[in-house]
Design a protein around this motif. Sequence first.
Motif, short mmCIF file in Angstrom:
data_model
loop_
_atom_site.label_atom_id
_atom_site.label_comp_id
_atom_site.label_asym_id
_atom_site.label_seq_id
_atom_site.Cartn_x
_atom_site.Cartn_y
_atom_site.Cartn_z
N GLY A 196 46.86 36.00 46.85
CA GLY A 196 45.57 35.33 46.99
C GLY A 196 44.96 35.51 48.37
O GLY A 196 44.13 34.72 48.80
N GLU A 197 45.37 36.56 49.07
CA GLU A 197 44.85 36.85 50.41
C GLU A 197 44.23 38.25 50.43
O GLU A 197 44.52 39.08 51.28
N THR A 198 43.32 38.47 49.48
CA THR A 198 42.73 39.80 49.32
C THR A 198 41.96 40.21 50.57
O THR A 198 41.86 41.41 50.88
N TYR A 233 39.89 40.07 44.38
CA TYR A 233 38.77 39.17 44.65
C TYR A 233 38.29 38.49 43.38
O TYR A 233 37.94 37.29 43.39
N LYS A 254 40.06 37.76 40.77
CA LYS A 254 41.07 36.74 40.42
C LYS A 254 40.89 35.49 41.26
O LYS A 254 41.12 34.37 40.80
N GLU A 255 40.43 35.67 42.50
CA GLU A 255 40.19 34.54 43.39
C GLU A 255 38.82 33.89 43.16
O GLU A 255 38.48 32.90 43.82
#
Length: 434
Positions: A278-280, A309, A311-312
């Motif tokens: 979750g740190e794209t 991104y 997915k986030e």
Amino acid sequence: MASLLRRRPRPHPLPAGVPSHLLCRFSALPQVDHPPPTSAPTSTTPASTRASVLDLQLAVRGEADPARIHSLVAGALSNPSEYPRLHASRPLFSLAASRLARLRRPDLAASLLHTLLASAPPSAGLLARAISLFPGPEDALRAFSDSAPSARSDVSLSALLSALLRAGRVEEIKSTVASAESSFGFAPGRASHNVLLHALVKNSELAAARKLLAEMSSKKLKHRAAPDIVSYNTVLAGYSAQGYEQGFEKLLKEINVKKLEPNVVTYNCRIHWFAKKGETFKGEELLDVMESKHVAPNYLTYNALVQGYCKEGNAGAAMRVFKRMKVMKRREGRSDLGVSAHSQTYVVLFRSLVEKERLDDALWVCKSCFAMKAAPPFEAVKGLVEGLVKGGRSAEAKDVVAKMNFLVKGDAKVAWEKIVGELSLEEGTPSSKP
């Protein structure tokens, strides 16, 4: 059910049996290094010969009778005066073997490749190329076993191991590497060990892969070749797929300590890792690092960022990366050689843009799909059309529907017509949906 975009296959085939949610991560696994293909006849070859080989290749491409394909190429091999060094034309034999396999005659493909090997002086390069084209591992094993000792090398052995890997015969890969020196008279080198590493990772034997990598690094065993960045990338991708953070980070440090130069696969592994966590945004920062290091990103690089991104829930950042990919120029400097996204990237991005009601961007992606003569997912198109109508843009909505009507064929047309029946294409007109 929504249709999927049909695009060219990935340049790097994925191991069989990999779950769909791991496709991106395992696609970072490097292929086994093979010798560079021997090109078709060059400018030093007589023009008549070059024309003959090209004519033969065109004849094979246009032939639908497998027996005729076999006869054309086998006949040329038996006529070396007319086709000197025909065995060096990898494109021809690759085409013939793939055509015969698609026509469900793998026996003729194998027969042709055995004829190729029998018609030329033994060499490691030719043996490796032929083995890589055999439709099944049994013929690859036979070719290697029947070959002259001078043709057996780490290059041809790695080709054989790759054939076994494609067939999922991991245990046989292990035993072949272990007995190579006593059976074949030479110790397997780096290329063969890299195939073994790939097999272990594919078989979820990460501990064994890590142990082998350590043995290669220690150089205590004379038959263990020193690992290269391909070796490390293989295990790194395995750690990424399994979500093993400690092993992943430790291996990255080891790459740095050994001063191995990271390549695009190394960066892709890291980008996938950040996207998974979750740190794209950290992964996107690596794009600038790659540029400064003169490492050209590929479609997997951008796919990981776009999908991460999305997915986030950050459709805007995903669209930014997507546009960055579309204008990226390769290092050769040719402006017409941008990076193409995989079909799944279009699907994920389009759905995310529609969900976030970014209609202009969604329409742009939709039109890009139309330009490629591909139909985006039906439900997402429905959402786009409804959003356009709601925003007073019925003309654009009708244009989308018209292009979909033209593109959708066969069984999918029934599903699409059902979607169309649920749409209202005029502002202020109630939907016909119950």
